[in-house]
Design an enzyme around this catalytic site. Sequence first.
Site, PDB file in Angstrom:
ATOM      1  N   LYS A  52     -13.908   0.026  31.659  1.00  0.00           N
ATOM      2  CA  LYS A  52     -13.239  -0.822  32.651  1.00  0.00           C
ATOM      3  C   LYS A  52     -14.277  -1.604  33.463  1.00  0.00           C
ATOM      4  O   LYS A  52     -14.126  -2.802  33.697  1.00  0.00           O
ATOM      5  CB  LYS A  52     -12.346   0.043  33.562  1.00  0.00           C
ATOM      6  CG  LYS A  52     -11.148   0.642  32.819  1.00  0.00           C
ATOM      7  CD  LYS A  52     -10.388   1.696  33.622  1.00  0.00           C
ATOM      8  CE  LYS A  52      -9.307   2.356  32.757  1.00  0.00           C
ATOM      9  NZ  LYS A  52      -8.544   3.410  33.428  1.00  0.00           N
ATOM     10  N   GLN A  96      -8.740   7.651  38.166  1.00  0.00           N
ATOM     11  CA  GLN A  96      -8.667   7.999  36.747  1.00  0.00           C
ATOM     12  C   GLN A  96      -8.016   9.367  36.563  1.00  0.00           C
ATOM     13  O   GLN A  96      -8.381  10.340  37.209  1.00  0.00           O
ATOM     14  CB  GLN A  96     -10.085   7.980  36.139  1.00  0.00           C
ATOM     15  CG  GLN A  96     -10.119   8.094  34.631  1.00  0.00           C
ATOM     16  CD  GLN A  96      -9.475   6.917  33.903  1.00  0.00           C
ATOM     17  OE1 GLN A  96      -9.464   5.794  34.406  1.00  0.00           O
ATOM     18  NE2 GLN A  96      -8.923   7.164  32.731  1.00  0.00           N
ATOM     19  N   ASP A 119      -2.728   0.116  38.629  1.00  0.00           N
ATOM     20  CA  ASP A 119      -2.273   0.959  37.515  1.00  0.00           C
ATOM     21  C   ASP A 119      -0.744   0.977  37.414  1.00  0.00           C
ATOM     22  O   ASP A 119      -0.185   1.459  36.428  1.00  0.00           O
ATOM     23  CB  ASP A 119      -2.745   2.413  37.728  1.00  0.00           C
ATOM     24  CG  ASP A 119      -3.948   2.774  36.862  1.00  0.00           C
ATOM     25  OD1 ASP A 119      -4.084   2.178  35.777  1.00  0.00           O
ATOM     26  OD2 ASP A 119      -4.731   3.645  37.282  1.00  0.00           O
TER      27      ASP A 119
HETATM   28  N1  GUN Z   1      -5.780   8.162  32.164  1.00  0.00           N
HETATM   29  C1  GUN Z   1      -5.297   7.774  30.960  1.00  0.00           C
HETATM   30  N2  GUN Z   1      -4.784   6.530  31.041  1.00  0.00           N
HETATM   31  C2  GUN Z   1      -4.956   6.121  32.315  1.00  0.00           C
HETATM   32  C3  GUN Z   1      -4.635   4.923  33.012  1.00  0.00           C
HETATM   33  O1  GUN Z   1      -4.070   3.963  32.471  1.00  0.00           O
HETATM   34  N3  GUN Z   1      -4.978   4.890  34.325  1.00  0.00           N
HETATM   35  C4  GUN Z   1      -5.589   5.930  34.947  1.00  0.00           C
HETATM   36  N4  GUN Z   1      -5.873   5.799  36.233  1.00  0.00           N
HETATM   37  N5  GUN Z   1      -5.895   7.063  34.334  1.00  0.00           N
HETATM   38  C5  GUN Z   1      -5.575   7.152  33.017  1.00  0.00           C
END
Ligand code: GUN
Length: 292
Positions: A52, A96, A119
Site C-alpha cells: 500500500k 490493518q 477501508d
Molecule cells: N486485512 C485483509 N484485508 C484488509 C483490508 O482490506 N483492510 C485492512 N485494514 N485490513 C485487511
Amino acid sequence: MILLDGKKAANEIKDEIKKEVLFLKKKHNITPHLVAILVGSDPASKTYVMHKVAACKYCGIDSSIVELYEGIEESVLLNKVIELNNRKSVHGIIVQLPLPKHIDSRKVTNTISPEKDVDGFHPLNVGKTVLGLPSFLPATPKGIVELLRRYSIQTKGKKCVVLGRSQIVGLPISILLGQKGDYADCTVTLVHSKTENIEEEIRQADILIAAIGKPGYVKKVMLKKDAVVVDVGISRVDNPKAKKGYTLMGDVDFDDVKDVCSYITPVPGGVGPMTVVSLLQNTLSSAKGLIS
Ligand code: GUN
C-alpha cells in the site's frame, strides 16, 4: 480462457490516480495522506501494508505507517486513532486486520472517523453502501467490480455465487453485485460454511467470487463451463523448494480449472493489486472532500 490481469489494470489505474494527485497538488495545494496502523509483526500484514505504501509513493500520495507492538493496550490504539481523526493533514486511516485477539477490531474500526474510513468498514459507510449512497466502498469488493468493468464482463441478470461471507469481502461484494446498475444487477447467492450442497450452488455460477481462504478449494468439477472466476484467496502454503519457503495460493485450483472458465484472476496478480489501488482511489476521494 482469458486472464483477468489485475496487475495490469492496477498499473493503469495508478497512472490515472497519479495525474489526479498532481492536479490536486497544483490547483489546490492538497497532498492526499494515508496513515496505516500496523499492530504486531504478522509477516503477511506487513507485506500488505508495504504494498500500500509503495503504491502511494508511486502515485504521489503521502503515507505513514504507525507500527505498534503486539501487546499494545486497546485504549492506546483507540487514542492513536482519535489523534489521527483530529489531524487535518490526514485524509485516510486504515488499521490493518487481523488485530491481536485481546483487541476488539469492531471497536477500533468504529472509532475511525467515517470521513477518513478509506477501508469502508465503519457502520455508517457500510450502511450507505447498502443503500447505494456515496460512500467509501471496501477496497477488495470495489477492486473486483472495477476489474469486471475494465474487462467489460457482462453481469446483468447473471447468476453470481459468492463463496464466503466475511465482512470485508463476501458480504459487501454480494451486496454490490446485487444492486442495480452496470457491473451489478446479478442474481446473487452467498454460500458459506452452513450452506447445504455447496458444490451444487457453485456449479450454478456464471460468476464465482471465491473468498474463503482455503487454498485450492475450487476444482473443475464444481464449475459451470465458461464461468468467470474471481479468486480473492491468497494463502501462504509451505513449499521448501520456494525461495521464501512458501508459495501463494488462491482459493481456486488454477491449473485444474483454467480450461473450463472463460475468465480467471491469477494469484498473485489478480484481485490483490486491485485492492491496493481501490484504497488509493478512496484516499484521493477523501482528500478531494467527495465523501462525507
Ligand atoms: N486485512 C485483509 N484485508 C484488509 C483490508 O482490506 N483492510 C485492512 N485494514 N485490513 C485487511
